[in-house]
Design an enzyme around this catalytic site. Structure first.
Site, PDB file in Angstrom:
ATOM      1  N   LYS A 158       0.888  -1.166   0.227  1.00 35.94           N
ATOM      2  CA  LYS A 158       0.020  -0.020  -0.058  1.00 35.94           C
ATOM      3  C   LYS A 158       1.170   1.197   0.101  1.00 35.94           C
ATOM      4  O   LYS A 158       1.798   1.449   0.053  1.00 35.94           O
ATOM      5  CB  LYS A 158      -1.049   0.032   1.424  1.00 35.94           C
ATOM      6  N   GLY A 164      -8.594   5.137   0.265  1.00 35.02           N
ATOM      7  CA  GLY A 164      -9.997   4.178  -0.289  1.00 35.02           C
ATOM      8  C   GLY A 164      -9.387   3.736  -2.071  1.00 35.02           C
ATOM      9  O   GLY A 164     -10.258   3.737  -3.060  1.00 35.02           O
ATOM     10  N   TYR A 202      -2.837  -9.779   4.026  1.00 31.30           N
ATOM     11  CA  TYR A 202      -3.791  -9.601   2.948  1.00 31.30           C
ATOM     12  C   TYR A 202      -5.116 -10.450   3.414  1.00 31.30           C
ATOM     13  O   TYR A 202      -4.680 -11.014   4.279  1.00 31.30           O
ATOM     14  CB  TYR A 202      -3.609  -9.924   1.382  1.00 31.30           C
ATOM     15  N   LEU A 203      -5.972  -9.525   3.597  1.00 29.69           N
ATOM     16  CA  LEU A 203      -7.215  -9.473   4.291  1.00 29.69           C
ATOM     17  C   LEU A 203      -8.184 -10.551   3.371  1.00 29.69           C
ATOM     18  O   LEU A 203      -8.633  -9.700   2.885  1.00 29.69           O
ATOM     19  CB  LEU A 203      -8.253  -9.137   5.359  1.00 29.69           C
ATOM     20  N   LYS A 237     -18.859   3.013  -2.350  1.00 32.06           N
ATOM     21  CA  LYS A 237     -19.642   2.902  -1.965  1.00 32.06           C
ATOM     22  C   LYS A 237     -21.214   2.774  -2.295  1.00 32.06           C
ATOM     23  O   LYS A 237     -21.139   3.878  -2.404  1.00 32.06           O
ATOM     24  CB  LYS A 237     -19.804   3.401   0.115  1.00 32.06           C
ATOM     25  N   ASN A 289     -10.800   8.687   8.690  1.00 30.60           N
ATOM     26  CA  ASN A 289     -11.055   9.606   7.666  1.00 30.60           C
ATOM     27  C   ASN A 289     -11.529  10.686   8.629  1.00 30.60           C
ATOM     28  O   ASN A 289     -12.166  10.696   8.860  1.00 30.60           O
ATOM     29  CB  ASN A 289     -12.572   9.509   6.858  1.00 30.60           C
ATOM     30  N   ARG A 291     -13.101  13.493   8.253  1.00 35.75           N
ATOM     31  CA  ARG A 291     -13.846  14.763   7.448  1.00 35.75           C
ATOM     32  C   ARG A 291     -15.957  14.273   8.000  1.00 35.75           C
ATOM     33  O   ARG A 291     -15.801  12.461   8.635  1.00 35.75           O
ATOM     34  CB  ARG A 291     -14.261  14.521   5.606  1.00 35.75           C
ATOM     35  N   ARG A 337     -27.066   4.990  -2.044  1.00 34.82           N
ATOM     36  CA  ARG A 337     -27.062   5.598  -2.845  1.00 34.82           C
ATOM     37  C   ARG A 337     -27.269   5.749  -4.123  1.00 34.82           C
ATOM     38  O   ARG A 337     -27.327   5.215  -5.116  1.00 34.82           O
ATOM     39  CB  ARG A 337     -25.209   6.260  -3.224  1.00 34.82           C
TER      40      ARG A 337
HETATM   41  C1  MV4 Z   1      -6.807  -3.841   2.378  1.00 33.59           C
HETATM   42  C2  MV4 Z   1      -8.082  -5.233   2.476  1.00 33.59           C
HETATM   43  C3  MV4 Z   1      -7.765  -6.461   2.360  1.00 33.59           C
HETATM   44  N1  MV4 Z   1      -6.532  -6.985   3.362  1.00 33.59           N
HETATM   45  N2  MV4 Z   1      -6.018  -4.480   3.436  1.00 33.59           N
HETATM   46  C4  MV4 Z   1      -9.008  -1.014  -0.157  1.00 33.59           C
HETATM   47  C5  MV4 Z   1      -9.914   0.485  -0.209  1.00 33.59           C
HETATM   48  C6  MV4 Z   1      -8.417   1.069   1.209  1.00 33.59           C
HETATM   49  N3  MV4 Z   1      -9.838   1.748   2.286  1.00 33.59           N
HETATM   50  C7  MV4 Z   1      -8.555  -0.416   1.692  1.00 33.59           C
HETATM   51  N4  MV4 Z   1      -8.850  -1.221   1.113  1.00 33.59           N
HETATM   52  C8  MV4 Z   1      -8.396  -2.344   1.178  1.00 33.59           C
HETATM   53  N5  MV4 Z   1      -7.552  -3.246   2.440  1.00 33.59           N
HETATM   54  C9  MV4 Z   1      -5.856  -5.319   3.747  1.00 33.59           C
HETATM   55  N6  MV4 Z   1      -4.563  -5.429   5.012  1.00 33.59           N
HETATM   56  C10 MV4 Z   1      -8.692  -4.876   1.162  1.00 33.59           C
HETATM   57  C11 MV4 Z   1      -9.062  -3.690   0.663  1.00 33.59           C
HETATM   58  C12 MV4 Z   1     -10.155  -3.518   0.031  1.00 33.59           C
HETATM   59  C13 MV4 Z   1     -11.529  -2.805   0.468  1.00 33.59           C
HETATM   60  C14 MV4 Z   1     -11.115  -1.943   1.414  1.00 33.59           C
HETATM   61  C15 MV4 Z   1     -12.862  -2.046   1.908  1.00 33.59           C
HETATM   62  C16 MV4 Z   1     -13.227  -2.408   0.847  1.00 33.59           C
HETATM   63  C17 MV4 Z   1     -14.029  -2.561  -0.109  1.00 33.59           C
HETATM   64  C18 MV4 Z   1     -12.247  -3.008  -0.508  1.00 33.59           C
HETATM   65  C19 MV4 Z   1     -12.467  -3.938  -1.923  1.00 33.59           C
HETATM   66  C20 MV4 Z   1     -11.001  -3.782  -2.023  1.00 33.59           C
HETATM   67  C21 MV4 Z   1      -9.967  -4.268  -1.605  1.00 33.59           C
END
Ligand code: MV4
Length: 452
Positions: A158, A164, A202-203, A237, A289, A291, A337
């Site tokens: 990341k 986002g 990675y989750l 969203k 966030n 805001r 939305r």
């Molecule tokens: C992650 C993840 C899985 N594992 N981090 C996507 C946007 C950003 N806010 C963080 N995101 C993610 N981070 C780890 N360690 C999966 C995502 C992600 C995701 C997170 C929230 C809502 C939708 C998503 C869609 C794809 C990936």
């Protein structure tokens, strides 16, 4: 005392803020681009100033234009809404340097949370549970490989300046990490002017659950439950609900008080959202966030409070209107939305609204800035309204949502309304059984079926 608020935004959120101003007997100033001369926020505010051309960079994102508009109108405060300049630390600082109140957190807190590595480090030290990872930036491939070996694959790379959904890449093996590491760094450099990256476990199937907090800037803070925002498409969203269908009171209170304590400790001022991934009954902090968020009305519904009013009170008095034990969740709320987009591809559908009927009745709120005859300009986001339902429980909320969607009429442009009517028929949605990948998979399966 704040007497006049300039709203540095447009659309439904500008209206939302004007409404709070009216109830507080505070004057409102709308700013607008040349493309928004006929917009509802311009009509509804007490005064308005044209700040530039359609292009956001020269209007809604122009700091000099907005400061000038404050000086011309004598506004003593600025509300940034969401998007645009709402999380721009230098904007908050410049506003304050002009002796104008920025309705939001301090420039320092915006900056701290805008840098994801600093945000995560701060939260970890404050006792907020985080995703296992590199604990800071990985400056070389070797460091990244070492960190990944410790936490085990799959990992996600990341960008610290991302967020986002921008500037991330998954690696399922060391070969993939080798392949993706430098490109992620280069892309981050090009997109954000900052090439710092970090590594996280990675989750694979989490939910996105976020905690609403507010702080008075003087060491007091509280939490207002959570919102489940797992239903997303391309990091946008689509539907949000509160409370989350998967949390119980004890889990909520536990994560909520951790968040409130952390915010009290840093003397956070204003409203904020702490974003978590939730998997196997555990929370993992990802971002904060600083805001007011698009989906704030679901929290307002279940707590019967006005978050914009609270923002203004915090900015002007440095106090909160209630204590934690006065906050009790009442019922269930769902937000849809409504975008001016054509299904199935979600192609933007700007143009003239030839007819509009807003749903109503008990437990139905429609936050929208459109009206019959309004022309949706092609320059901004496609959100044309938020339909917010409140009912005594989730089942009744879903039932009421179906009823309200049936009342909504928007003619002249395409909208995403039908998507929600179809989602309501899905057992997984009815049962609240969905992860962050549910919606994209469902849309893909649907596309596949139509192609058969
Ligand atoms: C992650 C993840 C899985 N594992 N981090 C996507 C946007 C950003 N806010 C963080 N995101 C993610 N981070 C780890 N360690 C999966 C995502 C992600 C995701 C997170 C929230 C809502 C939708 C998503 C869609 C794809 C990936």
């Amino acid at each position: 005392m704040i007497k006049k608020i300039l709203i540095a935004n447009r659309g439904e959120i500008a209206l939302r803020i004007i409404r709070a101003c009216q109830e507080l007997k505070i004057k409102s100033v709308a700013v607008h681009s040349t493309a928004d001369s006929d917009a509802m926020h311009v009509r509804m505010a007490d005064e308005s100033v044209c700040i530039g051309p359609a292009n956001s960079a020269e209007s809604y994102l122009s700091i000099p234009a907005i400061i000038t508009a404050c000086e011309i109108t004598g506004a003593d405060a600025v509300h940034p809404g969401y998007g645009f300049l709402s999380e721009n630390a230098s904007f908050a600082q410049i506003v304050e340097d002009h002796s104008i109140t920025f309705i939001g957190p301090s420039s320092e807190h915006i900056k701290m949370m805008g840098d994801k590595i600093t945000a995560k480090k701060t939260m970890r030290e404050l006792g907020v549970p985080c995703v296992p990872g590199s604990n800071g930036s990985t400056d070389t491939l070797e460091e990244a490989l070492e960190s990944a070996k410790k936490i085990t694959y799959p990992v996600i790379i990341k960008a610290t300046a991302g967020g986002g959904g921008r500037g991330m890449k998954v690696a399922t093996s060391s070969d993939e990490l080798r392949k993706n590491y430098h490109t992620t760094k280069l892309e981050a450099k090009n997109a954000f002017g900052n090439d710092q990256v970090y590594i996280e476990k990675y989750l694979s199937l989490p939910r996105h659950i976020e905690i609403q907090i507010m702080g008075d800037g003087n060491g007091n803070a509280l939490y207002l439950g959570e919102r489940d925002c797992s239903l997303q498409r391309r990091h946008q969203k689509i539907l949000e609900e509160a409370p989350s269908p998967v949390l119980n009171d004890q889990i909520r209170q536990n994560i909520g008080s951790i968040c409130a304590k952390a915010m009290a400790k840093i003397k956070y001022s204003g409203v904020g959202t702490i974003e978590f991934l939730y998997e196997n009954n555990k929370f993992y902090f990802i971002e904060m966030n600083t805001r007011l968020q698009v989906e704030h009305p679901v929290t307002e519904s279940i707590f019967q409070i006005d978050l914009v009013r609270e923002q203004i009170k915090i900015a002007s008095e440095g106090t909160l209107s209630f204590e934690q034990d006065q906050l009790k969740i009442q019922g269930h709320s769902i937000e849809c939305r409504i975008n001016a987009e054509k299904l199935p591809d979600f192609t933007p559908s700007p143009g003239k609204i030839t007819a509009f009927h807003s749903p109503g009745g008990l437990g139905v709120r429609m936050d929208s800035a459109i009206y019959q005859g309004y022309v949706i300009p092609p320059f901004y986001d496609s959100l044309i309204g938020k339909l917010i339902i409140h009912a005594e429980n989730r089942e009744s909320a879903l039932n009421r949502l179906e009823r309200a969607l049936g009342e909504l009429i928007v003619d002249g442009v395409s909208t995403t309304t039908q998507l929600f009517q179809e989602l309501l028929l899905e057992p997984d949605i009815q049962n609240g059984e969905y992860s962050i990948h549910w919606l994209e998979k469902w849309l893909q399966d649907k596309e596949h079926k139509t192609n058969l």
